[in-house]
Design a protein around this motif. Structure first.
Motif, PDB file in Angstrom:
ATOM      1  N   TYR A 222     -19.349  37.793 -25.909  1.00 22.99           N
ATOM      2  CA  TYR A 222     -17.714  38.101 -26.220  1.00 22.99           C
ATOM      3  C   TYR A 222     -16.828  36.878 -26.067  1.00 22.99           C
ATOM      4  O   TYR A 222     -16.874  36.487 -25.149  1.00 22.99           O
ATOM      5  CB  TYR A 222     -17.222  39.251 -26.054  1.00 22.99           C
ATOM      6  CG  TYR A 222     -15.682  39.602 -26.723  1.00 22.99           C
ATOM      7  CD1 TYR A 222     -15.512  40.245 -27.667  1.00 22.99           C
ATOM      8  CD2 TYR A 222     -14.526  39.414 -25.701  1.00 22.99           C
ATOM      9  CE1 TYR A 222     -14.029  40.313 -28.205  1.00 22.99           C
ATOM     10  CE2 TYR A 222     -13.349  39.828 -26.128  1.00 22.99           C
ATOM     11  CZ  TYR A 222     -13.150  40.337 -27.481  1.00 22.99           C
ATOM     12  OH  TYR A 222     -12.026  40.564 -27.822  1.00 22.99           O
TER      13      TYR A 222
ATOM     14  N   ARG B  78     -12.408  35.516 -27.140  1.00 25.67           N
ATOM     15  CA  ARG B  78     -11.394  35.536 -27.807  1.00 25.67           C
ATOM     16  C   ARG B  78     -10.560  34.090 -27.915  1.00 25.67           C
ATOM     17  O   ARG B  78     -10.520  33.539 -26.961  1.00 25.67           O
ATOM     18  CB  ARG B  78     -10.442  36.675 -27.227  1.00 25.67           C
ATOM     19  CG  ARG B  78      -9.226  37.283 -27.827  1.00 25.67           C
ATOM     20  CD  ARG B  78      -8.492  38.074 -27.108  1.00 25.67           C
ATOM     21  NE  ARG B  78      -7.301  38.612 -27.862  1.00 25.67           N
ATOM     22  CZ  ARG B  78      -7.263  39.472 -28.765  1.00 25.67           C
ATOM     23  NH1 ARG B  78      -8.578  40.197 -28.882  1.00 25.67           N
ATOM     24  NH2 ARG B  78      -6.316  39.958 -29.440  1.00 25.67           N
TER      25      ARG B  78
ATOM     26  N   SER C 215     -11.219  37.265 -32.331  1.00 25.56           N
ATOM     27  CA  SER C 215     -12.307  37.240 -31.419  1.00 25.56           C
ATOM     28  C   SER C 215     -13.615  37.528 -32.207  1.00 25.56           C
ATOM     29  O   SER C 215     -13.726  37.898 -33.551  1.00 25.56           O
ATOM     30  CB  SER C 215     -11.894  38.591 -30.718  1.00 25.56           C
ATOM     31  OG  SER C 215     -11.746  39.887 -31.513  1.00 25.56           O
TER      32      SER C 215
ATOM     33  N   LEU D  52     -22.048  40.172 -22.179  1.00 24.45           N
ATOM     34  CA  LEU D  52     -21.537  41.657 -21.643  1.00 24.45           C
ATOM     35  C   LEU D  52     -22.639  42.341 -20.937  1.00 24.45           C
ATOM     36  O   LEU D  52     -23.791  42.003 -21.272  1.00 24.45           O
ATOM     37  CB  LEU D  52     -21.131  42.215 -22.979  1.00 24.45           C
ATOM     38  CG  LEU D  52     -19.744  41.555 -23.829  1.00 24.45           C
ATOM     39  CD1 LEU D  52     -19.499  41.968 -25.024  1.00 24.45           C
ATOM     40  CD2 LEU D  52     -18.554  41.511 -22.692  1.00 24.45           C
TER      41      LEU D  52
ATOM     42  N   VAL E  64     -16.580  46.039 -24.887  1.00 24.09           N
ATOM     43  CA  VAL E  64     -15.561  45.588 -25.621  1.00 24.09           C
ATOM     44  C   VAL E  64     -15.432  46.757 -26.660  1.00 24.09           C
ATOM     45  O   VAL E  64     -16.474  47.267 -27.200  1.00 24.09           O
ATOM     46  CB  VAL E  64     -15.884  44.358 -26.396  1.00 24.09           C
ATOM     47  CG1 VAL E  64     -15.248  44.125 -27.648  1.00 24.09           C
ATOM     48  CG2 VAL E  64     -15.930  43.199 -25.565  1.00 24.09           C
TER      49      VAL E  64
ATOM     50  N   ARG F  21     -10.067  43.144 -24.558  1.00 26.04           N
ATOM     51  CA  ARG F  21     -11.361  43.065 -24.985  1.00 26.04           C
ATOM     52  C   ARG F  21     -11.657  44.277 -25.982  1.00 26.04           C
ATOM     53  O   ARG F  21     -12.067  45.340 -25.759  1.00 26.04           O
ATOM     54  CB  ARG F  21     -12.172  43.391 -23.798  1.00 26.04           C
ATOM     55  CG  ARG F  21     -12.056  42.617 -22.643  1.00 26.04           C
ATOM     56  CD  ARG F  21     -12.590  42.858 -21.355  1.00 26.04           C
ATOM     57  NE  ARG F  21     -14.158  43.062 -21.341  1.00 26.04           N
ATOM     58  CZ  ARG F  21     -14.930  42.080 -21.439  1.00 26.04           C
ATOM     59  NH1 ARG F  21     -14.421  40.740 -21.143  1.00 26.04           N
ATOM     60  NH2 ARG F  21     -16.243  42.357 -21.404  1.00 26.04           N
TER      61      ARG F  21
END
Length: 266
Positions: free
Chosen positions: A26, A28, A49, A151, A195, A219
């Motif tokens: 992930y 952003r 994101s 993640l 997330v 997140r």
């Protein structure tokens, strides 16, 4: 209706048939200012994101991006059924990433493209404007893939919440005969490696989206206009077209409070 139902069923069947082990990452970042604007002139700090989904060997299964810009680049004269700039986004991003691209429309209630052809529309819609915007957003998301952080290996659908809220008296509730009626609003949330994918049952303003994201530690991916639609969600609540097309200030505020409550993961 039949076409819509058939499409949903086909998508579910394809998803079940394509199940395989995956790992998430992930990232952003800020969205370039030249792509969008707050049409109400409210404070605006756009970001976007992406959740990258890969196989163990590093090949890409697909991606889920979150970008909150109204799909209105074609303008008010366009009467075609289309995905507006989102169609060109998916085409461009799938070419560059080599895998299917899902785009979640987040808090877009007061956010329009900068190159908005509403003021001086082209006959039949400005298809070039939509094509360019989609390609530029795709470039932003593709550029972010290299910054994605791994993640934890977990996926969880959190318990669905149903919040009873009373609609106020507005042009929208009068038109739909919902005025002063209690509405059971469904809120859904996923945790993909920590997330959160959060459903927003209406057209949320940018500020509401930021509040939801901050409540999840930034997140989060926001699924706007899902899984139900209950009008505009103006935060702050003022006087304008969007407020008239809402279920009222009290309804919006109580829904805001519910959306800021973070469901616990098991």
């Amino acid at each position: 209706v039949d076409r819509l139902l058939d499409g949903c069923l086909t998508a579910v069947r394809m998803a079940v048939a394509g199940v395989e082990p995956a790992r998430f990452s992930y990232a952003r970042d800020g969205l370039p200012a030249e792509l969008s604007m707050n049409r109400r002139g409210l404070p605006y700090d756009p970001s976007f994101s992406v959740l990258d989904v890969q196989r163990a060997d590093g090949s890409r299964i697909g991606s889920i991006a979150g970008v909150g810009i109204h799909p209105v680049a074609l303008g008010v004269t366009c009467r075609a059924v289309s995905g507006d700039w989102i169609t060109s986004y998916r085409s461009a991003f799938e070419r560059s990433s080599g895998a299917p691209a899902v785009l979640l429309q987040g808090a877009l209630g007061d956010v329009n493209p900068v190159r908005d052809p509403h003021a001086d529309p082209d006959a039949g819609g400005n298809w070039e404007t939509a094509e360019i915007l989609g390609s530029e957003v795709a470039d932003c998301v593709a550029g972010l893939l290299g910054s994605c952080a791994p993640l934890p290996d977990s996926l969880e659908l959190l318990p669905t919440r149903v919040v009873p809220l009373r609609a106020g008296v507005t042009p929208l509730t009068m038109l739909t005969r919902m005025a002063l009626r209690t509405v059971e609003v469904e809120l859904q949330e996923w945790s993909l490696g920590g997330v959160r994918v959060v459903s927003i049952p209406g057209e949320a303003f940018h500020e509401l989206g930021r509040q939801i994201e901050r409540s999840r530690g930034d997140r989060a991916l926001l699924a706007g206009l899902a899984s139900e639609y209950h009008g505009y969600l103006p935060v702050p609540f003022g006087k304008g077209y969007e407020e008239k097309m809402s279920y009222g200030g009290r309804f919006v505020e109580r829904l805001r409070q519910a959306l800021l409550e973070v469901p616990s993961s098991a």
